[in-house]
Design a protein around this motif. Structure first.
Motif, short mmCIF file in Angstrom:
data_model
loop_
_atom_site.label_atom_id
_atom_site.label_comp_id
_atom_site.label_asym_id
_atom_site.label_seq_id
_atom_site.Cartn_x
_atom_site.Cartn_y
_atom_site.Cartn_z
N TYR A 81 44.21 73.38 51.30
CA TYR A 81 43.44 73.79 50.14
C TYR A 81 43.52 72.73 49.04
CZ TYR A 81 41.50 76.95 46.61
OH TYR A 81 40.72 77.53 45.64
N PHE A 83 41.00 70.12 49.64
CA PHE A 83 39.61 70.61 49.68
C PHE A 83 39.15 71.10 51.04
CE2 PHE A 83 40.02 67.35 46.36
CZ PHE A 83 39.85 68.17 45.24
N MET A 85 38.84 74.43 52.74
CA MET A 85 38.90 75.82 52.29
C MET A 85 39.19 76.82 53.41
SD MET A 85 38.41 75.28 49.19
CE MET A 85 38.11 73.69 48.46
N SER A 139 42.30 80.90 54.57
CA SER A 139 41.15 81.25 53.76
C SER A 139 41.50 80.99 52.30
CB SER A 139 40.77 82.72 53.97
OG SER A 139 39.65 83.06 53.19
N LEU A 140 40.88 79.96 51.74
CA LEU A 140 41.10 79.58 50.34
C LEU A 140 42.60 79.42 50.02
CD1 LEU A 140 38.41 81.86 48.69
CD2 LEU A 140 38.22 79.42 49.26
#
Length: 139
Positions: free
Chosen positions: A92, A95, A97, A129-130
């Motif tokens: 994360y 970048f 995601m 996830s994120l």
């Protein structure tokens, strides 16, 4: 003739200096996608005696992978976080995601050569996830 002798001397000096440089070995974890290999985490560099000794690099990286990931167990807790959570946060921060249903593979690199597979894969698939490590849902 003097130019040839000077050039030959320069080559010998450059060769002897470069052979004295310290050998090094990098260890990293990757996931594969249909379009790319993504480095998900680079572990600390390990020392090796020379750049020809690939098995020494592989063995030292394998030891480091197993110690730092508890035998490539993504749900193992290390310093209060799962190994997978640490990887997801690292992704994360770079970048990336989302990662879904991907095994993590261990690789090593000797003195700037190509990455070589260390023969280790994560025990579970990685899903992020994120920046959050999640349980994977197989389809």
């Amino acid at each position: 003739m003097k130019f040839c002798l000077l050039a030959l001397t320069a080559l010998v000096v450059v060769g002897s200096v470069s052979s004295q440089e310290p050998a090094w070995c990098r260890c990293a974890l990757f996931v594969s996608s249909s379009t790319a290999e993504i480095m998900v985490y680079e572990l600390p560099e390990v020392d090796i005696t020379d750049c020809e000794n690939h098995s020494q690099c592989k063995n030292r990286c394998t030891k480091e992978f197993n110690e730092m990931t508890n035998e490539m167990d993504l749900w193992s807790t290390v310093n209060g976080e799962t190994v997978g959570q640490f990887i997801c946060q690292n992704l994360y921060g770079n970048f990336v995601m989302f990662i879904h249903n991907s095994y993590v593979h261990a690789y090593y690199e000797v003195c700037g050569g190509p990455w070589e597979y260390a023969g280790l894969d994560s025990q579970q698939m990685l899903c992020c996830s994120l920046g959050q490590h999640e349980h994977c849902i197989s389809r």
